[in-house]
Design a protein around this motif. Structure first.
Motif, PDB file in Angstrom:
ATOM      1  N   PRO A 106      49.912  55.031  34.677  1.00  0.00           N
ATOM      2  CA  PRO A 106      49.653  54.318  35.933  1.00  0.00           C
ATOM      3  C   PRO A 106      48.177  53.994  36.168  1.00  0.00           C
ATOM      4  N   GLN A 107      47.270  54.864  35.729  1.00  0.00           N
ATOM      5  CA  GLN A 107      45.843  54.591  35.912  1.00  0.00           C
ATOM      6  C   GLN A 107      45.386  53.387  35.091  1.00  0.00           C
ATOM      7  N   GLY A 108      46.112  53.065  34.030  1.00  0.00           N
ATOM      8  CA  GLY A 108      45.722  51.974  33.150  1.00  0.00           C
ATOM      9  C   GLY A 108      44.506  52.346  32.318  1.00  0.00           C
ATOM     10  N   SER A 109      44.097  51.433  31.480  1.00  0.00           N
ATOM     11  CA  SER A 109      42.917  51.664  30.630  1.00  0.00           C
ATOM     12  C   SER A 109      41.737  50.789  31.031  1.00  0.00           C
ATOM     13  N   GLU A 110      41.983  49.769  31.860  1.00  0.00           N
ATOM     14  CA  GLU A 110      40.939  48.797  32.188  1.00  0.00           C
ATOM     15  C   GLU A 110      39.738  49.443  32.878  1.00  0.00           C
ATOM     16  N   ALA A 111      40.003  50.206  33.940  1.00  0.00           N
ATOM     17  CA  ALA A 111      38.904  50.810  34.697  1.00  0.00           C
ATOM     18  C   ALA A 111      38.140  51.801  33.836  1.00  0.00           C
ATOM     19  N   LEU A 112      38.871  52.560  33.025  1.00  0.00           N
ATOM     20  CA  LEU A 112      38.239  53.548  32.157  1.00  0.00           C
ATOM     21  C   LEU A 112      37.339  52.861  31.134  1.00  0.00           C
ATOM     22  N   GLU A 113      37.823  51.781  30.548  1.00  0.00           N
ATOM     23  CA  GLU A 113      37.035  51.048  29.553  1.00  0.00           C
ATOM     24  C   GLU A 113      35.775  50.459  30.173  1.00  0.00           C
ATOM     25  N   LEU A 114      35.911  49.902  31.360  1.00  0.00           N
ATOM     26  CA  LEU A 114      34.751  49.317  32.042  1.00  0.00           C
ATOM     27  C   LEU A 114      33.694  50.361  32.347  1.00  0.00           C
ATOM     28  N   MET A 115      34.129  51.515  32.844  1.00  0.00           N
ATOM     29  CA  MET A 115      33.184  52.505  33.332  1.00  0.00           C
ATOM     30  C   MET A 115      32.608  53.387  32.227  1.00  0.00           C
ATOM     31  N   GLN A 116      33.128  53.300  31.031  1.00  0.00           N
ATOM     32  CA  GLN A 116      32.549  54.043  29.914  1.00  0.00           C
ATOM     33  C   GLN A 116      31.470  53.243  29.192  1.00  0.00           C
ATOM     34  N   ASP A 117      31.338  51.987  29.552  1.00  0.00           N
ATOM     35  CA  ASP A 117      30.344  51.103  28.932  1.00  0.00           C
ATOM     36  C   ASP A 117      29.444  50.569  30.038  1.00  0.00           C
ATOM     37  N   ARG A 118      28.170  50.926  30.017  1.00  0.00           N
ATOM     38  CA  ARG A 118      27.273  50.560  31.116  1.00  0.00           C
ATOM     39  C   ARG A 118      27.095  49.050  31.255  1.00  0.00           C
ATOM     40  N   LEU A 119      27.146  48.318  30.160  1.00  0.00           N
ATOM     41  CA  LEU A 119      27.005  46.863  30.261  1.00  0.00           C
ATOM     42  C   LEU A 119      28.249  46.234  30.881  1.00  0.00           C
ATOM     43  N   LEU A 120      29.428  46.686  30.452  1.00  0.00           N
ATOM     44  CA  LEU A 120      30.663  46.176  31.058  1.00  0.00           C
ATOM     45  C   LEU A 120      30.725  46.551  32.537  1.00  0.00           C
ATOM     46  N   GLU A 121      30.298  47.766  32.839  1.00  0.00           N
ATOM     47  CA  GLU A 121      30.299  48.244  34.214  1.00  0.00           C
ATOM     48  C   GLU A 121      29.413  47.361  35.093  1.00  0.00           C
ATOM     49  N   ARG A 122      28.214  47.084  34.623  1.00  0.00           N
ATOM     50  CA  ARG A 122      27.293  46.279  35.421  1.00  0.00           C
ATOM     51  C   ARG A 122      27.749  44.824  35.517  1.00  0.00           C
ATOM     52  N   ALA A 123      28.355  44.319  34.465  1.00  0.00           N
ATOM     53  CA  ALA A 123      28.908  42.966  34.526  1.00  0.00           C
ATOM     54  C   ALA A 123      30.017  42.888  35.578  1.00  0.00           C
ATOM     55  N   PHE A 124      30.821  43.935  35.661  1.00  0.00           N
ATOM     56  CA  PHE A 124      31.876  43.989  36.676  1.00  0.00           C
ATOM     57  C   PHE A 124      31.276  44.006  38.076  1.00  0.00           C
ATOM     58  N   PHE A 125      30.260  44.821  38.288  1.00  0.00           N
ATOM     59  CA  PHE A 125      29.624  44.898  39.599  1.00  0.00           C
ATOM     60  C   PHE A 125      29.027  43.548  39.994  1.00  0.00           C
ATOM     61  N   GLU A 126      28.407  42.883  39.038  1.00  0.00           N
ATOM     62  CA  GLU A 126      27.819  41.572  39.321  1.00  0.00           C
ATOM     63  C   GLU A 126      28.897  40.548  39.645  1.00  0.00           C
ATOM     64  N   GLN A 127      30.014  40.637  38.944  1.00  0.00           N
ATOM     65  CA  GLN A 127      31.098  39.687  39.163  1.00  0.00           C
ATOM     66  C   GLN A 127      31.657  39.769  40.579  1.00  0.00           C
TER      67      GLN A 127
END
Length: 396
Positions: A106-127
């Motif tokens: 149920p938690q999925g993998s998307e949020a985990l993948e985003l938050m384990q990578d600082r560049l993906l995380e920051r791209a998400f925040f900017e988006q």
């Protein structure tokens, strides 16, 4: 003619009932608490981890041992479970993506993948247009020299992958510090992030249900030392307008992530009351241990309820408290308090020798009329004075 299913029937089909098997994957202290709560609620529990002596695996009805990338063992685990919960943000997102081929997560993998990578995380925040510290991507020493002109000093160099290269965060305070990063940047890609002159760190913990509804728990104030969570006070004292804005930002983040369950969002709050998003934990986090002392809910039960599509409990504050995490070398000092304090509650993680050393051995919780007064009791012992942790693993 096929009868059209009602919305109630569709919801009922998604509910996981007692005697079903819930899988728990991971090795942190969150795991054993999840296993115990799931068994209390009538579920069978399978656990997956890399160490057969892990308390989580020992507590489960079925233990499957394997590394994070062991696809044979992961598949064996997943096929035995009606659903799987990952118990911390340290679990590999690649492992979760593989498990999803065989069972429900149920938690999925998307949020985990985003938050384990600082560049993906920051791209998400900017988006989604939330406020974060200015940063730049670094692949060479020249990149740091160029980025400094816009980011300025002080700033922090961090590897893009969280949990890797534990000793690799470096604070730059002046121009001569740049040259000291030469060997470090050869190890991979980094982000250079401006140092936010924050006054406080506030965390919001929320539970996102399968319907998308978000339930907020009382805010927490967190205190870190050398990248490690040291103390937590709850509920945090936050002005109403700040609390409303924090919930708005958290809702925006939750609405844009495909995630079900407990999530923590950390914020920096500056003296001028500016708000910066620090990090997201799409899983249980150790700061949440305090809720069992200050409210009518446990995060473990909230996580399970969201995962199996039960109604999530409405959280209510019943008292105030502070918790302080201690290390193995603090044991003698803890024993001193053991015979003196009648409002101290002790929780030891009890790692086996094969899983030592760990950065934390457990925590002490203190209940009081005021959570900050409870923190004062922790501080007065000297146990939580500024010190170097035994293991340099960054929490962000």
């Amino acid at each position: 003619m096929k009868v059209k299913e009602s919305s109630e029937t569709k919801v009922a089909e998604k509910v996981i009932f007692p005697s079903s098997t819930i899988g728990v994957i991971g090795n942190s202290p969150n795991g054993i608490e999840l296993v115990r709560k799931a068994k209390q609620m009538g579920f069978k529990v399978a656990a997956y981890g890399s160490n057969a002596e892990s308390p989580t695996l020992r507590e489960a009805d079925l233990a499957i041992v394997g590394r994070g990338n062991d696809q044979l063992q992961l598949q064996k685990f997943a096929e035995r479970c009606d659903l799987v919960i990952y118990e911390s943000e340290q679990v590999s997102s690649e492992s979760i993506k593989f498990i999803q081929r065989f069972t429900n997560v149920p938690q999925g993998s998307e949020a985990l993948e985003l938050m384990q990578d600082r560049l993906l995380e920051r791209a998400f925040f900017e988006q989604i247009n939330v406020n974060i510290a200015p940063y730049s991507t670094i692949v060479s020493l020249d990149d740091i020299y160029q980025a400094i002109s816009s980011i300025g000093f002080p700033c922090v160099l961090k590897p893009i992958q969280k949990g890797l290269m534990h000793n690799s965060q470096f604070i730059l305070r002046k121009q001569s510090d740049v040259a000291k990063c030469a060997e470090l940047v050869e190890q991979g890609t980094f982000v250079l992030e401006s140092w936010v002159p924050y006054e406080r760190e506030i965390s919001i913990v929320m539970v996102r249900e399968q319907s998308g509804t978000m339930r907020f728990l009382a805010p927490l104030e967190t205190f870190y030392q050398v990248h490690h969570l040291n103390q937590v006070v709850g509920p945090a004292k936050v002005a109403d307008q700040i609390w409303d804005e924090l919930k708005n930002i958290a809702s925006q983040i939750g609405d844009n992530l495909n995630y079900v369950g407990v999530m923590e969002i950390g914020f920096f709050l500056t003296q001028s009351q500016a708000i910066y998003v620090k990090r997201i934990v799409p899983a249980l986090h150790e700061s949440g241990y305090i809720y069992q002392y200050i409210s009518n809910v446990s995060l473990e039960e909230e996580q399970i309820r969201a995962a199996v599509n039960m109604p999530v409990v409405t959280s209510k504050v019943i008292q105030q408290a502070a918790i302080g995490f201690f290390q193995e070398k603090d044991q003698q000092s803890i024993k001193t308090q053991w015979v003196l304090k009648d409002n101290w509650f002790y929780h030891f993680f009890r790692y086996p020798a094969s899983m030592l050393p760990q950065s934390k051995s457990g925590f002490v919780a203190i209940t009081a009329d005021d959570g900050y007064e409870a923190k004062g009791q922790l501080d007065s012992t000297g146990i939580w004075d500024e010190k170097q942790p035994t293991e340099e693993k960054s929490e962000d």
